[in-house]
Structure formats: C-alpha cells, structure tokens
Write a protein that holds these residues in place. Structure first.
Motif, PDB file in Angstrom:
ATOM      1  N   LEU A   3       0.846  -1.189   0.000  1.00 15.16           N
ATOM      2  CA  LEU A   3       0.000   0.000   0.000  1.00 15.16           C
ATOM      3  C   LEU A   3       0.880   1.236   0.000  1.00 15.16           C
ATOM      4  CD1 LEU A   3      -2.672  -0.994   2.650  1.00 15.16           C
ATOM      5  CD2 LEU A   3      -2.934  -0.929   0.195  1.00 15.16           C
ATOM      6  N   ARG A   5       1.895   4.760   1.093  1.00 15.63           N
ATOM      7  CA  ARG A   5       1.707   5.583   2.285  1.00 15.63           C
ATOM      8  C   ARG A   5       2.387   6.919   2.041  1.00 15.63           C
ATOM      9  NH1 ARG A   5      -0.384   2.842   6.551  1.00 15.63           N
ATOM     10  NH2 ARG A   5      -0.167   0.598   6.478  1.00 15.63           N
ATOM     11  N   THR A  20      -3.817  -0.201   8.239  1.00 16.96           N
ATOM     12  CA  THR A  20      -4.204  -0.046   6.840  1.00 16.96           C
ATOM     13  C   THR A  20      -5.373   0.939   6.770  1.00 16.96           C
ATOM     14  OG1 THR A  20      -5.796  -1.856   6.937  1.00 16.96           O
ATOM     15  CG2 THR A  20      -3.514  -2.416   6.350  1.00 16.96           C
TER      16      THR A  20
END
Length: 96
Positions: A3, A5, A20
């Motif tokens: 993911l 960030r 998350t």
C-alpha cells in the motif's frame, strides 16, 4: 500487496501502529454502527421529553391563543415582544 503511504516530512505521522486504510475506516465507523449504549438511551428519553413539552406548548398556544403570553395585560409587553426586543438589543451590540 504493497500500500502506498504518504507521510509528511514536516510533522509526525497522524496514524501510528502500521494500520491499513481499512483499519482506520473500521475505527472511524465503529461508534456509528455499534448498538446504542445506556447513555444514548438516557439522552434519547430526555429528547423525547423535550419534544413532548414542545408539542404540548404548541397545542396550548393553538387552543388558548397568545393571551397566555400576558398579551392581554395592559401594563406588560408580553413574552414575545420582550424576547424580540432582548435579542434585537443583543444583535445590535458591536465592538468599537
């Protein structure tokens, strides 16, 4: 799966603990989706009582008229006019 960030270089991260986006969403939605507790029910009952008071007040106003506001007295202005003048006076004050 990685993911993305985005972290600010100017301040510390707002979300810590390696959460998350789903975890953050669950934390935010939990109070809204949970069943109401005892304090909520107390507030709800108080709100219903105030609603009932308002309904009775409007009913009495329709049935008995504005005479119950002391408008039928020759000395006083009555509740509605006094209240109006009060709030107009509050609204007219300003800083110099």
């Amino acid at each position: 799966m990685s993911l993305l960030r985005y972290e600010s270089q100017a301040r510390a991260p707002l979300v810590e603990g390696n959460k998350t986006y789903h975890d953050v969403t669950e934390d935010i939605c939990r109070p809204v989706e949970a069943k109401p507790g005892k304090l909520w029910w107390v507030g709800f009952i108080i709100s219903l009582g105030l609603l009932g008071f308002g309904v009775v007040s409007i009913y009495m106003d329709v049935v008995y008229g504005t005479g119950q506001w002391n408008l039928n007295k020759t000395i006083g202005w009555g509740w509605d006019i006094t209240n109006f003048v009060w709030w107009v006076g509050i609204g007219r004050t300003r800083e110099r």
